[in-house]
Scaffold this motif. Structure first.
Motif, PDB file in Angstrom:
ATOM      1  N   THR A  40       0.861  -1.193   0.000  1.00 26.16           N
ATOM      2  CA  THR A  40       0.000   0.000   0.000  1.00 26.16           C
ATOM      3  C   THR A  40       0.886   1.227   0.000  1.00 26.16           C
ATOM      4  O   THR A  40       1.391   1.628   1.041  1.00 26.16           O
ATOM      5  N   PHE A  41       1.068   1.789  -1.164  1.00 29.29           N
ATOM      6  CA  PHE A  41       2.051   2.855  -1.270  1.00 29.29           C
ATOM      7  C   PHE A  41       1.544   3.846  -2.305  1.00 29.29           C
ATOM      8  O   PHE A  41       1.871   3.756  -3.474  1.00 29.29           O
ATOM      9  N   GLY A  42       0.702   4.768  -1.875  1.00 30.15           N
ATOM     10  CA  GLY A  42       0.150   5.745  -2.797  1.00 30.15           C
ATOM     11  C   GLY A  42       0.965   7.013  -2.770  1.00 30.15           C
ATOM     12  O   GLY A  42       1.280   7.526  -1.707  1.00 30.15           O
ATOM     13  N   LEU A  43       1.343   7.516  -3.924  1.00 33.80           N
ATOM     14  CA  LEU A  43       2.087   8.766  -3.960  1.00 33.80           C
ATOM     15  C   LEU A  43       1.203   9.917  -4.418  1.00 33.80           C
ATOM     16  O   LEU A  43       1.111  10.934  -3.757  1.00 33.80           O
ATOM     17  N   ALA A  44       0.560   9.769  -5.574  1.00 33.31           N
ATOM     18  CA  ALA A  44      -0.175  10.915  -6.112  1.00 33.31           C
ATOM     19  C   ALA A  44      -1.400  10.430  -6.861  1.00 33.31           C
ATOM     20  O   ALA A  44      -2.025   9.463  -6.445  1.00 33.31           O
ATOM     21  N   CYS A  45      -1.716  11.107  -7.955  1.00 32.09           N
ATOM     22  CA  CYS A  45      -2.964  10.863  -8.681  1.00 32.09           C
ATOM     23  C   CYS A  45      -3.161   9.385  -9.017  1.00 32.09           C
ATOM     24  O   CYS A  45      -4.255   8.855  -8.874  1.00 32.09           O
TER      25      CYS A  45
ATOM     26  N   ILE B 276      -5.064   6.899  -6.834  1.00 29.80           N
ATOM     27  CA  ILE B 276      -6.521   6.820  -6.847  1.00 29.80           C
ATOM     28  C   ILE B 276      -6.954   5.758  -7.861  1.00 29.80           C
ATOM     29  O   ILE B 276      -7.882   4.985  -7.600  1.00 29.80           O
ATOM     30  N   GLU B 277      -6.252   5.701  -9.013  1.00 28.87           N
ATOM     31  CA  GLU B 277      -6.592   4.680  -9.992  1.00 28.87           C
ATOM     32  C   GLU B 277      -6.177   3.296  -9.507  1.00 28.87           C
ATOM     33  O   GLU B 277      -6.817   2.298  -9.821  1.00 28.87           O
TER      34      GLU B 277
ATOM     35  N   MET C 294      -6.356   2.446  -6.406  1.00 31.28           N
ATOM     36  CA  MET C 294      -7.450   2.094  -5.499  1.00 31.28           C
ATOM     37  C   MET C 294      -8.662   1.634  -6.289  1.00 31.28           C
ATOM     38  O   MET C 294      -9.363   0.711  -5.867  1.00 31.28           O
TER      39      MET C 294
ATOM     40  N   THR D 101       4.019  10.814  -8.858  1.00 27.11           N
ATOM     41  CA  THR D 101       5.233  11.582  -9.064  1.00 27.11           C
ATOM     42  C   THR D 101       6.241  11.299  -7.958  1.00 27.11           C
ATOM     43  O   THR D 101       5.893  11.335  -6.783  1.00 27.11           O
TER      44      THR D 101
ATOM     45  N   THR E 172       9.178  12.789  -6.084  1.00 29.74           N
ATOM     46  CA  THR E 172       9.890  14.047  -5.884  1.00 29.74           C
ATOM     47  C   THR E 172      11.254  13.761  -5.284  1.00 29.74           C
ATOM     48  O   THR E 172      11.509  12.670  -4.779  1.00 29.74           O
TER      49      THR E 172
ATOM     50  N   MET F 214      11.149  12.756  -1.722  1.00 31.17           N
ATOM     51  CA  MET F 214      10.570  11.440  -1.439  1.00 31.17           C
ATOM     52  C   MET F 214      11.482  10.314  -1.912  1.00 31.17           C
ATOM     53  O   MET F 214      11.442   9.210  -1.355  1.00 31.17           O
TER      54      MET F 214
ATOM     55  N   VAL G 190      11.454  17.345  -9.183  1.00 31.49           N
ATOM     56  CA  VAL G 190      10.906  16.050  -9.536  1.00 31.49           C
ATOM     57  C   VAL G 190      11.995  15.180 -10.172  1.00 31.49           C
ATOM     58  O   VAL G 190      12.751  15.635 -11.010  1.00 31.49           O
TER      59      VAL G 190
ATOM     60  N   CYS H 156      -1.703   8.975 -18.070  1.00 31.61           N
ATOM     61  CA  CYS H 156      -1.624  10.018 -17.044  1.00 31.61           C
ATOM     62  C   CYS H 156      -3.015  10.373 -16.567  1.00 31.61           C
ATOM     63  O   CYS H 156      -3.588  11.331 -17.024  1.00 31.61           O
ATOM     64  N   PRO H 157      -3.603   9.639 -15.656  1.00 25.33           N
ATOM     65  CA  PRO H 157      -3.134   8.373 -15.089  1.00 25.33           C
ATOM     66  C   PRO H 157      -3.551   7.204 -15.973  1.00 25.33           C
ATOM     67  O   PRO H 157      -4.484   7.341 -16.758  1.00 25.33           O
TER      68      PRO H 157
END
Lengths: 152, 368, 151
Positions: A26-31, A34-35, A37, A69, A71, A74, A110, A127-128
């Motif tokens: 479970t490692f969500g970074l950005a947009c 959500i996809e 999930m 993304t 960064t 991160m 980035v 994207c995404p």
């Protein structure tokens, strides 16, 4: 009786087992998270492909989906999380940002591609990316593991 | 035993940080003495990149701020640019914008509700919420051609018209959404565990709300009745009947109730828009698409809009060229999240996830 | 009453007021007592020959807005004593634009890694000069210009 017995080598059995029971992290970074999930949610339900157990700790999981993304702040943390995962471990780079910096590639903070931080097995573009694309990436990774094409 | 303060590090990777938040928590036993949020793990230089390209090109980065409510972000950007350049927008386009923005508000709140349930140890609401959200995304897919990030609002209108098929889809959706929402609300609101974990937790007083600049559902849950759709109506919100839900408790449970009620009101707005949607152009024919990047502007503009998280707006300064001189994003999540030290102080460590997720931070928007 | 240097307005009619940089704190205090109870954001602009700090105020009771601007070379008084929310906004303005805030409780970088060189929203920030971040032994960030030192 002979129909129910399958003779194989231990190596083959291990590859088959690893490929068909990937535990994602479970490692969500950005947009893209959500996809990701959505892919594990009701409509797409990628538990069908034998990788439904999302683990919250890197030590319990063997598949890292870099969803978003990366960064500069991160990136060292991603490396540390990757180092904490147990072998064998696999990485899917999800989306344009994780694969090559995406729309943010001209910016100052980035990293242009997560492959500068951790080794990547499968890249997903978009994207995404749609959840279908992520599921295809998972299937590709599974096929490659079962065929023994992934080396670490 | 002597008193000892323990420092616990939470994040940046944690299943209930909704992204990449890190909090340094100082604990006395299990009581939080001090919480210090550390952000910036998703700083993607959106402001700098938007200052490097023509006005419409900034949309790419604005879209990806609050990625669960991308159309709300686009609305703030497009209204600010149109205000700066005195662009006239046809009536049908404005109604389409209301329709899309309200649908996206529901999608955003549904994601919040699902993940908030997940943080409180309940998996079922997640699946129920995503089932409902996918239906909205299919409508977006039909209209805009994309599921999550749309780039749909253009200067002078919208990029594509609402088709009869999508109107049918929305009608079908409005018929039973409110009943489904009832079902989801019951899973959480009638659960003894959920209510006792959230009632009286993460309280914010109205004074703190104003002092931190907290806006949106969090502000309304603390008893301050403010909604930009009513207070300074943009688009056609003054022609629509809806109510602003408020609570006075200011805790996590109140925020849950406010957000659920907001979804109901948004569904009400969608129904009214379908009745009122006029015929006509969906974009201003004077602004053909290739010339959008050559539009020039001077002066300053800031148009506040009500995004699902609170007051969102883009402060633009033009210097007479086709590239904005300064783009400053007022992001509601940033201000809401800055209230975390007050929200957590004095509560137990187990309340941390409830309080953090009730702020609904989306890190694309916090870090920009 | 504090002297207003000049006045203008945005395209949708919000009043913009210029004050001198020494009068920022007293002026905002006066405005807060007049009913502007919310500080929406603090931001900065680099005009090449000078910097400008901008405060967006909102009165939640009568719904009026005000933008306060001050020209500065690089330093201005912090308003964290008036609004707690100013803390993060001022840190961000310091981080990205490079305006220092006097008497700020914790003026450190907020979005970029601690130790970053330069302020990216300045117009003369060198975009082609890349900086790399890595974790130091103590778990905090370390920034360098060498790409072998970080990511």
């Amino acid at each position: 009786m002979s129909d129910n017995i399958l003779v194989t080598t231990l190596d083959e059995a291990l590859k088959w087992g690893t490929g068909k029971s990937l535990w994602p992290f479970t490692f969500g970074l950005a947009c893209c998270a959500i996809e990701m999930m959505s892919a594990m949610g009701s409509d797409y339900d990628w538990a069908r492909f034998g990788s439904d157990v999302f683990r919250d700790s890197p030590r319990h999981s063997d598949l890292m989906i870099v969803s978003g993304t990366v960064t500069k702040k991160m990136a060292p943390r991603i490396r540390r999380l990757y180092d904490q995962m147990a072998f064998p471990k696999f990485v899917i780079s999800m989306g344009a940002c994780a694969s090559a910096g995406g729309p943010y590639v001209r910016g100052y903070s980035v990293v242009d591609g997560v492959d500068q931080v951790v080794p990547v097995d499968v890249y997903v573009f978009g994207c995404p990316p749609r959840p279908e694309a992520l599921i295809q990436a998972l299937k590709m990774l599974q096929d490659r593991i079962v065929a023994g094409k992934v080396k670490h | 035993m002597e008193d000892k303060i323990i420092e616990v590090n939470f994040g940046p990777q944690h299943p209930s940080t909704h992204g990449v938040l890190r909090i340094k928590v100082k604990l006395d036993g299990e009581i939080i003495v001090e919480a210090q949020p550390i952000i910036g793990y998703l700083h993607r230089n959106a402001e700098k990149l938007a200052e490097m390209g023509a006005y419409p090109k900034g949309m790419v980065y604005i879209d990806r701020l609050d990625y669960v409510a991308a159309l709300n972000m686009e609305l703030g950007h497009v209204l600010s640019i149109e205000n700066l350049m005195d662009v006239q927008v046809p009536e049908r386009a404005l109604w389409i914008r209301i329709l899309m923005v309200e649908l996206n508000r529901i999608a955003s709140h549904l994601i919040w509700l699902g993940t908030h349930g997940l943080d409180m140890g309940m998996l079922t609401p997640f699946f129920y919420c995503f089932r409902e959200r996918e239906r909205i995304l299919r409508i977006f897919d039909e209209i805009t051609g994309s599921r999550l990030l749309y780039n749909y609002f253009a200067i002078g209108g919208v990029y594509s018209d609402v088709t009869p098929k999508s109107i049918e889809m929305i009608k079908e959706w409005t018929e039973d959404f409110v009943d489904k929402l009832e079902e989801i609300q019951a899973i959480l609101g009638k659960s003894y565990i959920y209510v006792s974990r959230t009632r009286g937790v993460g309280k914010l007083s109205p004074e703190d709300v104003l002092s931190y600049g907290v806006t949106g559902p969090m502000q309304r849950a603390s008893g301050i009745k403010r909604d930009l759709r009513k207070d300074s109506p943009y688009l056609f919100y003054e022609k629509i009947n809806f109510e602003i839900p408020t609570r006075t408790e200011g805790d996590v449970y109140a925020r849950f109730l406010v957000r659920v009620e907001e979804m109901r009101q948004s569904a009400r707005i969608v129904k009214q828009v379908l009745e009122k949607l006029p015929q006509g152009d969906f974009y201003n024919k004077k602004y053909s698409k290739p010339m959008l990047v050559r539009l020039k502007a001077t002066g300053e503009s800031y148009v506040p809009t009500e995004s699902p998280k609170g007051e969102f707006g883009i402060y633009l300064i033009g210097d007479g060229s086709s590239i904005p001189y300064r783009v400053r994003i007022r992001s509601p999540s940033f201000a809401n999240l800055s209230s975390i030290p007050t929200m957590l102080k004095g509560y137990k460590i187990a309340d941390l996830t409830a309080a953090v997720s009730s702020a609904d931070p989306v890190f694309g928007e916090v870090d920009r | 009453m504090i002297q207003i240097e000049s006045e203008s307005s945005t395209k949708n009619g919000t009043r913009i007021v210029y004050v001198s940089k020494d009068n920022v704190l007293p002026f905002l205090k006066e405005k807060k007592e007049e009913g502007f109870d919310t500080l929406l954001m603090v931001s900065g602009v680099d005009y090449k020959d000078h910097l400008e700090v901008i405060y967006h105020l909102l009165s939640s009771t009568n719904n009026s807005r005000l933008i306060v601007k001050a020209k500065t070379d690089d330093e201005v008084e912090s308003v964290t004593s008036l609004w707690k929310g100013a803390n993060w906004h001022e840190r961000e303005t310091w981080d990205l634009v490079g305006i220092k805030f006097k008497n700020h409780p914790n003026l450190t970088r907020i979005l970029l890694a601690e130790g970053w060189v330069g302020h990216p929203l300045r117009k003369n920030y060198p975009m082609e000069k890349k900086q790399f971040v890595n974790l130091a032994e103590d778990g905090e960030d370390r920034v360098s210009f060498e790409n072998t030192e970080g990511y």
